[in-house]
Design an enzyme around this catalytic site. Structure first.
Site, mmCIF file in Angstrom:
data_model
loop_
_atom_site.group_PDB
_atom_site.id
_atom_site.type_symbol
_atom_site.label_atom_id
_atom_site.label_comp_id
_atom_site.label_asym_id
_atom_site.label_seq_id
_atom_site.Cartn_x
_atom_site.Cartn_y
_atom_site.Cartn_z
ATOM 1 N N SER A 76 1.110 -1.192 0.106
ATOM 2 C CA SER A 76 0.084 -0.047 -0.284
ATOM 3 C C SER A 76 0.928 1.624 0.360
ATOM 4 O O SER A 76 0.124 2.623 -0.179
ATOM 5 C CB SER A 76 -1.262 0.151 1.079
ATOM 6 O OG SER A 76 -1.988 -0.410 0.870
ATOM 7 N N LYS A 79 0.110 3.272 -3.011
ATOM 8 C CA LYS A 79 -1.046 4.502 -3.220
ATOM 9 C C LYS A 79 -0.509 5.594 -3.393
ATOM 10 O O LYS A 79 -1.867 6.730 -3.603
ATOM 11 C CB LYS A 79 -2.052 4.107 -2.339
ATOM 12 C CG LYS A 79 -2.565 2.649 -2.025
ATOM 13 C CD LYS A 79 -3.631 2.583 -0.588
ATOM 14 C CE LYS A 79 -3.976 0.856 -0.917
ATOM 15 N NZ LYS A 79 -4.465 0.184 0.283
ATOM 16 N N TYR A 201 -4.226 -2.212 -9.572
ATOM 17 C CA TYR A 201 -4.161 -2.506 -8.297
ATOM 18 C C TYR A 201 -3.332 -3.255 -7.529
ATOM 19 O O TYR A 201 -1.729 -3.027 -7.495
ATOM 20 C CB TYR A 201 -5.410 -2.523 -7.448
ATOM 21 C CG TYR A 201 -5.490 -2.155 -5.770
ATOM 22 C CD1 TYR A 201 -4.631 -1.083 -5.107
ATOM 23 C CD2 TYR A 201 -5.561 -3.246 -5.180
ATOM 24 C CE1 TYR A 201 -4.995 -0.888 -3.824
ATOM 25 C CE2 TYR A 201 -5.502 -4.321 -3.696
ATOM 26 C CZ TYR A 201 -4.608 -2.311 -3.543
ATOM 27 O OH TYR A 201 -5.080 -2.438 -1.890
ATOM 28 N N TYR A 253 -4.123 3.953 7.981
ATOM 29 C CA TYR A 253 -5.031 2.494 7.889
ATOM 30 C C TYR A 253 -6.086 3.825 9.436
ATOM 31 O O TYR A 253 -5.581 5.138 9.641
ATOM 32 C CB TYR A 253 -4.850 1.286 8.105
ATOM 33 C CG TYR A 253 -4.313 1.711 7.327
ATOM 34 C CD1 TYR A 253 -4.169 1.614 5.802
ATOM 35 C CD2 TYR A 253 -3.048 -0.057 7.587
ATOM 36 C CE1 TYR A 253 -3.185 0.862 4.920
ATOM 37 C CE2 TYR A 253 -1.969 -0.703 6.949
ATOM 38 C CZ TYR A 253 -2.039 -0.404 5.709
ATOM 39 O OH TYR A 253 -1.220 -0.475 4.397
ATOM 40 N N VAL A 271 1.608 -3.502 4.202
ATOM 41 C CA VAL A 271 1.783 -4.712 4.479
ATOM 42 C C VAL A 271 2.972 -5.530 4.191
ATOM 43 O O VAL A 271 2.297 -6.915 5.465
ATOM 44 C CB VAL A 271 0.406 -5.392 4.693
ATOM 45 C CG1 VAL A 271 -0.476 -5.642 5.329
ATOM 46 C CG2 VAL A 271 -0.035 -5.969 3.456
HETATM 47 N N1 GLN Z 1 -2.144 -5.740 -1.352
HETATM 48 C C1 GLN Z 1 -2.509 -5.445 -0.375
HETATM 49 C C2 GLN Z 1 -4.336 -5.249 -0.361
HETATM 50 O O1 GLN Z 1 -5.331 -4.785 -1.058
HETATM 51 C C3 GLN Z 1 -2.163 -3.939 0.620
HETATM 52 C C4 GLN Z 1 -2.889 -3.413 1.418
HETATM 53 C C5 GLN Z 1 -1.412 -3.064 2.479
HETATM 54 O O2 GLN Z 1 -0.666 -2.839 1.973
HETATM 55 N N2 GLN Z 1 -2.341 -2.495 3.560
HETATM 56 O O3 GLN Z 1 -5.385 -6.144 0.825
#
Ligand code: GLN
Length: 317
Positions: A76, A79, A201, A253, A271
């Site tokens: 993420s 993003k 994505y 988050y 993550v």
């Molecule tokens: N690939 C993970 C998902 O889409 C990425 C989530 C993350 O890094 N928070 O759930």
């Protein structure tokens, strides 16, 4: 405890190598904290006893410690980069499709989308990142090339690429993301077909980079949209300010409040255990350690950033 210098923004007042060395030592004593992401095998097998940290000043000098040159799955953190591309493509029109509020809910939550009629809370939840992906698909001739070019140029590393094994696993296990994309589509807030948006994505999540690459990749956020490493005005100063604000309020988050409390820097986590952070007008930072806390942020990455802002006085607060 040692008091930080009077003017923390003057980097000549800090012994950055010494500070990084201290953080590295402290972190290594805490190896084992958190849990490595286990929703796909390629992340689950990353050893937990890894820690890297890279600082890139706005002038472009680089300071590293530990496993700062080991690649990991950026997840993420991407993003931030796709938001930049989406903002550049359609400007303020983006804000009719995604909001700018912290969610207080986990990154992959579906719950607010129902009563907020398919408008994601912010661009850093998975739902919001699907909007950025959709905007990129609609506005760039070759969307994947645009993303790869952006990452390689920002990081000054032409070898950056997508880990196809991770991308395959993301696709195989992306049930919640499939649900999110279809739900948003049902409200008419996606222009492209759901499969194409999801594929983009998954691939952005599967980029493989190291701490130096990632710290460089957000250098423009520390310097009003300018990246001295690549000699480019990447985006406007206004866009950089806005992205930093969003990182502060939503980049980690439902732990964004906790991050402001303990770290005090705009930050975006993934993550894979990576976190990028920005000290406005001073430097960009990347930390990596794969053990995650219960909110999905790197436990020791957060600790390292906490120690860094406390030792240097470089929290924005
Ligand atoms: N690939 C993970 C998902 O889409 C990425 C989530 C993350 O890094 N928070 O759930």
């Amino acid at each position: 405890m040692q008091k930080p210098p009077h003017n923390p923004h003057d980097l000549s007042q800090h012994d950055l190598e010494d500070i990084l060395g201290t953080i590295d030592q402290e972190v290594r004593q805490r190896f084992g904290e958190g849990k490595v992401a286990n929703y796909i095998p390629s992340l689950a097998k990353v050893p937990i006893d890894r820690f890297g940290m890279a600082l890139v000043t706005i002038e472009g000098s680089v300071h590293t410690v530990g496993d700062a040159r080991e690649r990991f799955s950026i997840q993420s953190v991407s993003k931030v980069h796709t938001l930049t591309l989406a903002m550049d493509a359609i400007g303020d029109a983006l804000w009719t499709r995604v909001d700018r509020e912290p969610s207080g809910d986990p990154f992959n939550s579906l719950i607010q989308l129902e009563y907020e009629k398919g408008i994601p809370r912010n661009p850093f939840m998975n739902a919001g990142a699907l909007i950025s992906a959709d905007v990129i698909l609609s506005n760039y001739d070759d969307p994947e090339a645009a993303l790869l070019d952006f990452m390689r140029a920002r990081s000054c590393n032409v070898e950056i690429g997508i880990d196809e094994t991770v991308a395959d696993c993301e696709r195989d296990t992306g049930y919640r993301n499939v649900a999110l994309a279809n739900f948003i589509r049902s409200f008419g807030n996606l222009e492209n077909n759901v499969e194409a948006v999801l594929e983009f994505y998954y691939r952005q999540c599967s980029l493989s980079m190291d701490c130096v690459d990632l710290a460089r990749s957000v250098q423009y956020l520390a310097d009003g949209g300018h990246c001295s490493s690549s000699g480019t005005q990447v985006t406007t100063a206004e866009a950089a300010t806005r992205i930093n604000s969003l990182m502060m309020t939503a980049g980690t988050y439902d732990a964004a409040g906790d991050f402001a409390f303990y770290v005090g820097l705009p930050a975006k986590s993934g993550v894979g255990g990576g976190i990028v952070a920005v000290v406005p007008h001073v430097m960009s930072i990347c930390v990596w350690s794969p053990g995650l806390d219960e909110k999905g942020n790197s436990a020791l990455g957060r600790y390292a950033l906490h120690r860094f802002t406390r030792m240097t006085g470089l929290s924005v607060f």
